[in-house]
Enzyme design. Structure first.
Site, PDB file in Angstrom:
ATOM      1  N   SER A  32       0.711  -1.144  -0.016  1.00 51.51           N
ATOM      2  CA  SER A  32      -0.062   0.128   0.032  1.00 51.51           C
ATOM      3  C   SER A  32       0.753   1.313  -0.131  1.00 51.51           C
ATOM      4  CB  SER A  32      -0.977  -0.005   1.311  1.00 51.51           C
ATOM      5  OG  SER A  32      -1.413   1.235   1.426  1.00 51.51           O
TER       6      SER A  32
ATOM      7  N   TYR B 139      -1.148  -0.452  10.457  1.00 54.58           N
ATOM      8  CA  TYR B 139      -1.138  -0.791   9.071  1.00 54.58           C
ATOM      9  C   TYR B 139      -0.116  -0.481   8.319  1.00 54.58           C
ATOM     10  CZ  TYR B 139      -3.285  -1.288   4.227  1.00 54.58           C
ATOM     11  OH  TYR B 139      -3.602  -1.368   2.883  1.00 54.58           O
TER      12      TYR B 139
END
Length: 250
Positions: free
Chosen positions: A144, A158
């Site tokens: 990501s 995350y």
């Protein structure tokens, strides 16, 4: 066509489902892995079959090493020899400031996003490595842009998990390159899926993201599937240990 079998973790919805459809169109048999949503996995399989491809659904929690080994065995038995792996299964963890994060939530986040990715790669390498009797192959891990940007507010853990995925991608690529296995990652920006729905439905959130994206739109799952398909393909034969960013310029 018979390109071999690709295991796609978290293949039942969103980016994973798009990847399954795209790889099936390239001629791969697709093992659609899912953790709990059997109906969504069945829908992905049906979409692949309707387009003339081969797919089967396989349930396994990527953090469960025993279940993973069984899943890879069952997938190759049903669909044919392994050609590759797409590590798409992932969790955002809990939206909360670090000061309010819970150790159990953090443990689960890293079990899925980091350990799960490593364990799936282990199963793939055992079957793909030319040093272990395999024919080589390709692995694509889903990262990501959070790995580079630190994530949205409340998602620092995350972001950290995706930073780990990128470090691991480079390390594994170095390790198994001589064994005929290429390992790369794709780092999506904000993609419209079930996973991002909660965030994007907040007042003004969508507009803020679009305004901060040079190409002026959110991403679609198919945008990511295209990058994954290229990295899996012979067209990317000299590409390993790298991260392809698909973010509209963020």
């Amino acid at each position: 066509m018979g390109m071999g079998t690709v295991v796609v973790t978290g293949g039942s919805r969103g980016i994973g489902a798009a990847v399954c459809r795209r790889l099936a169109a390239e001629g791969y048999a697709v093992a659609v892995n899912y953790a709990s949503d059997s109906a969504a996995a069945a829908a992905t399989v049906a979409a692949v079959e309707a387009a003339g491809g081969a797919a089967r659904a396989f349930k396994a929690d990527v953090a469960d090493a025993g279940a993973l080994a069984q899943m890879f065995d069952a997938a190759t038995e049903a669909l044919g020899p392994l050609a590759g792996l797409v590590n798409n299964a992932g969790s955002t963890g809990r939206f909360a400031p670090v000061a309010e994060q819970d150790p159990a939530d953090l443990a689960r986040l890293f079990a899925v996003n980091v350990t799960g990715t490593i364990l799936c790669c282990r199963e793939a390498v055992l079957r793909l490595s030319t040093r272990r009797g395999g024919k080589g192959g390709a692995i694509v891990n889903l990262s990501s842009i959070a790995a580079r940007l630190g994530g949205l507010s409340g998602l620092a853990p995350y972001a950290a998990s995706k930073g780990a995925v990128e470090s691991f991608t480079r390390g594994l690529a170095t390790e198994v390159g001589p064994e005929g296995v290429r390992v790369n990652a794709v780092a999506p920006g904000m993609i419209e899926t079930d996973m991002t729905d909660g965030f994007l439905s907040q007042p003004g959130a969508r507009e803020r993201v679009v305004a901060g994206t040079p190409l002026g739109r959110l991403g679609a799952p198919d945008d990511i599937a295209e990058a994954v398909a290229w990295l899996m393909s012979p067209a990317a034969a000299f590409v390993t240990g790298t991260v392809v960013t698909v973010s509209g310029g963020r």
